[in-house]
Design an enzyme around this catalytic site. Structure first.
Site, PDB file in Angstrom:
ATOM      1  N   ASP A  76       5.441   3.497 -28.914  1.00 14.21           N
ATOM      2  CA  ASP A  76       4.443   3.204 -27.886  1.00 14.21           C
ATOM      3  C   ASP A  76       3.188   3.993 -28.267  1.00 14.21           C
ATOM      4  O   ASP A  76       3.178   5.226 -28.224  1.00 14.21           O
ATOM      5  CB  ASP A  76       4.967   3.623 -26.509  1.00 14.21           C
ATOM      6  CG  ASP A  76       3.987   3.304 -25.377  1.00 14.21           C
ATOM      7  OD1 ASP A  76       2.771   3.203 -25.643  1.00 14.21           O
ATOM      8  OD2 ASP A  76       4.431   3.175 -24.216  1.00 14.21           O
ATOM      9  N   ARG A  87       4.546 -20.694 -20.761  1.00 14.55           N
ATOM     10  CA  ARG A  87       5.510 -19.581 -20.819  1.00 14.55           C
ATOM     11  C   ARG A  87       5.906 -19.238 -22.253  1.00 14.55           C
ATOM     12  O   ARG A  87       6.508 -18.207 -22.518  1.00 14.55           O
ATOM     13  CB  ARG A  87       6.742 -19.840 -19.933  1.00 14.55           C
ATOM     14  CG  ARG A  87       7.655 -18.616 -19.807  1.00 14.55           C
ATOM     15  CD  ARG A  87       8.594 -18.628 -18.595  1.00 14.55           C
ATOM     16  NE  ARG A  87       8.978 -19.959 -18.227  1.00 14.55           N
ATOM     17  CZ  ARG A  87       9.866 -20.710 -18.891  1.00 14.55           C
ATOM     18  NH1 ARG A  87      10.478 -20.215 -19.941  1.00 14.55           N
ATOM     19  NH2 ARG A  87      10.137 -21.931 -18.487  1.00 14.55           N
TER      20      ARG A  87
HETATM   21  C1  LIG Z   1       0.759   2.674 -18.512  1.00 13.67           C
HETATM   22  C2  LIG Z   1       1.696   2.866 -19.629  1.00 13.67           C
HETATM   23  C3  LIG Z   1       2.751   1.968 -19.839  1.00 13.67           C
HETATM   24  C4  LIG Z   1       3.020   0.811 -18.928  1.00 13.67           C
HETATM   25  O1  LIG Z   1       2.017  -0.137 -18.966  1.00 13.67           O
HETATM   26  P1  LIG Z   1       1.732  -1.183 -17.779  1.00 13.67           P
HETATM   27  O2  LIG Z   1       0.635  -2.013 -18.319  1.00 13.67           O
HETATM   28  O3  LIG Z   1       1.391  -0.389 -16.567  1.00 13.67           O
HETATM   29  O4  LIG Z   1       3.024  -1.933 -17.584  1.00 13.67           O
HETATM   30  C5  LIG Z   1       3.559   2.176 -20.942  1.00 13.67           C
HETATM   31  N1  LIG Z   1       3.362   3.219 -21.779  1.00 13.67           N
HETATM   32  C6  LIG Z   1       2.372   4.099 -21.596  1.00 13.67           C
HETATM   33  C7  LIG Z   1       2.200   5.226 -22.554  1.00 13.67           C
HETATM   34  C8  LIG Z   1       1.507   3.967 -20.515  1.00 13.67           C
HETATM   35  O5  LIG Z   1       0.522   4.855 -20.324  1.00 13.67           O
END
Ligand SMILES: *Cc1c(COP(=O)(O)O)cnc(C)c1O
Length: 398
Positions: free
Chosen positions: A187, A61
């Protein structure tokens, strides 16, 4: 020694007991360290490592060799000091965000972001006394205007899911740095480290859903945070340790296998997406194509400046005729698969308003230009002409 005991021993213990280590192969592909716990050298190192888990392996973990290898690879690719692998993109996003925020803080985030990231800010963190302002971050000055004395986090997704809105990372980073105590998280899932490096542009942390382009084959759910070591250490301990969104060794291995072909997949997907976007832009049954590679995209110049010469494989398309037209297209495509997710080698089509972004109110969706007649397409590495012919025949049925 009884066979009952012998049966349980690992190679390391055999070495300790018998002084000879069985032959270990220099593997071409890294092994999967499918273990939850690690044998520690002696009492003192056990005590030390339990208190310094970033310096060795203790318990799964806190991290393990398979996720560690992925973390080193990603830190290198994102020009970061360190990285932390988690069980999903949202595992990475929630861990990174929680490592920054406390009750009473205020967040500024993009009006267009992944649906569940929106839910995290709008429905989960508000329960803990965190307030937020959503702004159109494609105009950096909107970030400046939204900052309050208690703002500690600016969260930007670029290119944004699903409308491919582009935000100028460098400009937003300058604004964040001019205020004390603001962390900028970007992101960068849609770009992958092949097309964009937000840390070079001034972001503090970059997060990825490794489920998408990094893995590339739709076989593993995974996430990653990259940034300065002090920030990543804090994400690991206590946040990953306590929330437990740990990446399993097999998933780490699958993502690393996928990453070997990231460059060739990205080149193919960008070239295909450009062809498809240009085709759709001229189609009489299409109202609008959202693709940052098109000159008609409102932030094409920013995308050109901050992305490394490609615009990715994601696009959204407004189909004339709304939801009924969408239903016809989605029920009749044959090369594209009707499925959510993205960044796979094969092409996928989904309806953002009712699938990935259903948790927003209709007003919030429309303000973010997520219209009812909109489909999101993840372009794969098939022959571009086959993708175009498939869309052609499905659009003809409207
Ligand atoms: C899919 C996605 C997420 C979330 O990712 P998971 O692996 O499904 O938890 C976050 N940000 C963006 C831009 C995504 O396309």
């Amino acid at each position: 020694m009884s066979i009952k005991t012998d049966l349980l021993h690992t190679e390391q213990v055999h070495q300790k007991l018998w002084g000879s280590y069985p032959h270990t192969a220099a593997t071409h592909v890294s092994p999967i360290y499918q273990t939850t716990t690690f044998i520690l050298d002696d009492f003192d190192s056990a005590v030390y490592l339990n208190q310094h888990v970033d310096e060795g392996f203790v318990y799964s973990r806190f991290g393990g060799p398979s996720s560690d290898e992925l973390e080193r690879k990603m830190a290198h690719l994102e020009h970061a000091e360190a990285a932390l692998a988690l069980a999903s993109g949202l595992g990475a996003i929630s861990t990174a965000v929680l490592s920054v925020l406390k009750a009473g803080d205020h967040v500024v985030f993009s009006d267009v972001i992944y649906g569940c990231s929106f839910t995290l800010f709008a429905k989960v963190l508000t329960k803990f006394g965190v307030t937020y302002t959503r702004v159109d971050t494609s105009k950096a000055e909107n970030v400046e205007k939204a900052i309050q004395p208690n703002t500690t986090l600016v969260y930007v997704e670029t290119p944004a899911n699903p409308t491919l809105k582009i935000s100028d990372i460098e400009e937003i980073a300058k604004i964040c740095k001019a205020h004390e105590g603001i962390t900028l998280i970007v992101d960068s899932t849609f770009a992958s480290p092949y097309l964009q490096n937000p840390l070079d542009l001034g972001a503090d942390m970059v997060v990825h859903s490794a489920t998408k382009y990094l893995c590339g084959h739709g076989t593993a759910t995974a996430g990653i945070i990259c940034g300065r070591k002090e920030l990543i250490d804090r994400c690991r301990m206590p946040y990953m340790q306590c929330f437990g969104a740990v990446l399993g060794p097999f998933e780490a291995w699958l993502v690393m296998q996928g990453m070997k072909t990231l460059a060739v997949r990205m080149e193919a997907t960008c070239a295909n997406a450009m062809k498809v976007a240009k085709y759709l832009e001229k189609h009489p049954k299409i109202d609008r194509v959202y693709y940052p590679g098109l000159e008609s995209h409102p932030s094409h110049e920013i995308a050109k400046k901050q992305m490394h010469g490609g615009f990715g494989g994601m696009m959204s398309v407004d189909i004339k005729g709304g939801m009924d037209a969408v239903r016809t297209v989605m029920n009749n495509v044959k090369v594209l698969s009707l499925a959510t997710s993205l960044g796979n080698v094969d092409s996928l089509i989904q309806h953002s308003p009712s699938m990935s972004h259903f948790d927003m109110s209709p007003e919030e969706r429309h303000a973010a230009e997520i219209f009812d007649g909109q489909v999101r397409i993840s372009i794969g590495i098939e022959d571009a002409d086959d993708i175009i012919a498939d869309l052609e025949q499905a659009l003809a049925l409207i």
